[in-house]
Write a protein that holds these residues in place. Structure first.
Motif, PDB file in Angstrom:
ATOM      1  N   ARG A 176       0.969  -1.058   0.067  1.00  0.00           N
ATOM      2  CA  ARG A 176       0.135   0.023   0.085  1.00  0.00           C
ATOM      3  C   ARG A 176       0.977   1.139   0.085  1.00  0.00           C
ATOM      4  NH1 ARG A 176      -4.702  -0.334  -1.840  1.00  0.00           N
ATOM      5  NH2 ARG A 176      -5.085   1.683  -0.950  1.00  0.00           N
TER       6      ARG A 176
ATOM      7  N   GLU B  43      -0.215   6.350   3.338  1.00  0.00           N
ATOM      8  CA  GLU B  43      -1.664   6.066   3.905  1.00  0.00           C
ATOM      9  C   GLU B  43      -1.842   5.574   5.208  1.00  0.00           C
ATOM     10  OE1 GLU B  43      -4.822   3.651   1.097  1.00  0.00           O
ATOM     11  OE2 GLU B  43      -3.190   2.138   2.147  1.00  0.00           O
TER      12      GLU B  43
ATOM     13  N   TRP C 180      -4.626   2.089   9.247  1.00  0.00           N
ATOM     14  CA  TRP C 180      -6.025   1.250   9.450  1.00  0.00           C
ATOM     15  C   TRP C 180      -6.582   1.471   7.784  1.00  0.00           C
ATOM     16  CZ3 TRP C 180      -7.325  -2.339  12.676  1.00  0.00           C
ATOM     17  CH2 TRP C 180      -6.750  -2.248  13.896  1.00  0.00           C
ATOM     18  N   ASP C 181      -6.251   2.448   7.122  1.00  0.00           N
ATOM     19  CA  ASP C 181      -6.812   2.447   5.976  1.00  0.00           C
ATOM     20  C   ASP C 181      -6.216   1.322   5.008  1.00  0.00           C
ATOM     21  OD1 ASP C 181      -8.487   4.683   6.455  1.00  0.00           O
ATOM     22  OD2 ASP C 181      -7.137   6.202   5.416  1.00  0.00           O
ATOM     23  N   SER C 182      -4.801   1.142   5.415  1.00  0.00           N
ATOM     24  CA  SER C 182      -4.068   0.087   4.591  1.00  0.00           C
ATOM     25  C   SER C 182      -4.479  -1.207   4.906  1.00  0.00           C
ATOM     26  CB  SER C 182      -2.629   0.391   4.817  1.00  0.00           C
ATOM     27  OG  SER C 182      -2.152   1.676   4.196  1.00  0.00           O
TER      28      SER C 182
ATOM     29  N   ARG D 224      -7.607  -1.826   6.196  1.00  0.00           N
ATOM     30  CA  ARG D 224      -8.952  -2.294   5.388  1.00  0.00           C
ATOM     31  C   ARG D 224      -8.942  -2.532   4.010  1.00  0.00           C
ATOM     32  NH1 ARG D 224     -11.924   1.441   3.087  1.00  0.00           N
ATOM     33  NH2 ARG D 224     -10.667   3.103   3.680  1.00  0.00           N
ATOM     34  N   HIS D 225      -7.961  -1.949   3.272  1.00  0.00           N
ATOM     35  CA  HIS D 225      -7.916  -2.385   1.862  1.00  0.00           C
ATOM     36  C   HIS D 225      -7.009  -3.503   1.702  1.00  0.00           C
ATOM     37  CE1 HIS D 225      -9.184   1.293   0.046  1.00  0.00           C
ATOM     38  NE2 HIS D 225      -8.469   2.116   0.732  1.00  0.00           N
TER      39      HIS D 225
ATOM     40  N   THR E 112     -16.055  -4.408   7.099  1.00  0.00           N
ATOM     41  CA  THR E 112     -15.855  -3.074   6.951  1.00  0.00           C
ATOM     42  C   THR E 112     -16.196  -2.529   8.228  1.00  0.00           C
ATOM     43  OG1 THR E 112     -16.225  -2.874   4.608  1.00  0.00           O
ATOM     44  CG2 THR E 112     -16.584  -1.074   5.832  1.00  0.00           C
TER      45      THR E 112
ATOM     46  N   GLU F 117     -13.778  -0.577  10.834  1.00  0.00           N
ATOM     47  CA  GLU F 117     -13.970   0.901  11.291  1.00  0.00           C
ATOM     48  C   GLU F 117     -13.981   0.885  12.767  1.00  0.00           C
ATOM     49  OE1 GLU F 117     -17.725   1.707   9.343  1.00  0.00           O
ATOM     50  OE2 GLU F 117     -16.409   2.366   7.383  1.00  0.00           O
TER      51      GLU F 117
ATOM     52  N   ALA G 162     -10.557   0.590  14.321  1.00  0.00           N
ATOM     53  CA  ALA G 162      -9.744   1.824  13.953  1.00  0.00           C
ATOM     54  C   ALA G 162     -10.177   2.890  14.826  1.00  0.00           C
ATOM     55  CB  ALA G 162     -10.075   2.293  12.373  1.00  0.00           C
TER      56      ALA G 162
END
Length: 213
Positions: free
Chosen positions: A88, A92, A95-97, A99-100, A200, A204, A207
């Protein structure tokens, strides 16, 4: 379980390692497919090898039992999540990384997530398979190895030490537990729930620090 040192050391698996991982994955998926559809007791190693179009000897080279073969899918998926995390963008948020990376392996884009009624037999078969005592120990071992691999990736991503610092271990443990909760919830919910949506929500909440609802 899986010999993954080459991948972890270089970041990119070599041809031999890729072929070995492909064979392991094919055997693991064959074991899951047959055990879910026909029942644990009615599936043999010979049938799994035939389903994967390899010899029984090849199966034995990779796994000691069908339980180990089934658990290998969980380990492989979590190690791929670790690989995807490292791929990733550097800037970034972690936690966004995550999630992806997690959604990309558990609920790939374009893959149906509606759990159509004809899949209820599959869901019931998975639930039954997961009650097998022989499988519980192998899943626990696979989970421990997966968590270690993910912690190493989190450490590299955050510039921490996977051995001395608690943060990467804690993040890996939280993600592993969250994935397990999401899968169980999706399998056992009275109304079919897409796994991607549950994952998801879980990620969330993690995070956000698990705020009280």
């Amino acid at each position: 379980m899986a010999p993954v040192d080459e991948t972890r050391a270089t970041g990119q698996p070599g041809l031999r390692e890729r072929k070995k991982r492909q064979t392991r994955a094919a055997l693991s998926q064959a074991a899951i497919r047959l055990c879910v559809l026909h029942g644990w007791a009615d599936v043999t190693v010979e049938q799994i090898a035939a389903e994967a179009d390899v010899s029984v000897r090849t199966f034995r080279n990779y796994f000691a039992s069908k339980a180990e073969a089934i658990a290998a899918s969980h380990l492989e998926r979590m190690l791929l999540i670790a690989d995807d995390l490292l791929a990733r963008p550097a800037g970034e948020p972690l936690w966004d990384s995550l999630r992806h990376a997690v959604l990309g392996r558990f609920a790939p884009p374009g893959e149906p997530q509606d759990h159509a009624p004809h899949n209820e037999r599959w869901r019931a078969g998975v639930r039954l398979m997961l009650t097998e005592p022989a499988l519980a120990g192998e899943i626990a071992k696979a989970g421990a190895a997966a968590q270690q691999g993910l912690a190493a990736a989190v450490a590299r991503r955050t510039g921490t030490d996977a051995e001395r610092d608690v943060h990467p271990k804690l993040v890996a443990a939280a993600v592993a537990a969250g994935c397990a909760v999401a899968v169980e919830h999706s399998l056992r919910a009275d109304e079919t729930v897409p796994l991607g949506a549950v994952l998801t929500q879980v990620l969330e909440q993690l995070a956000a620090g698990l705020p009280v609802p």
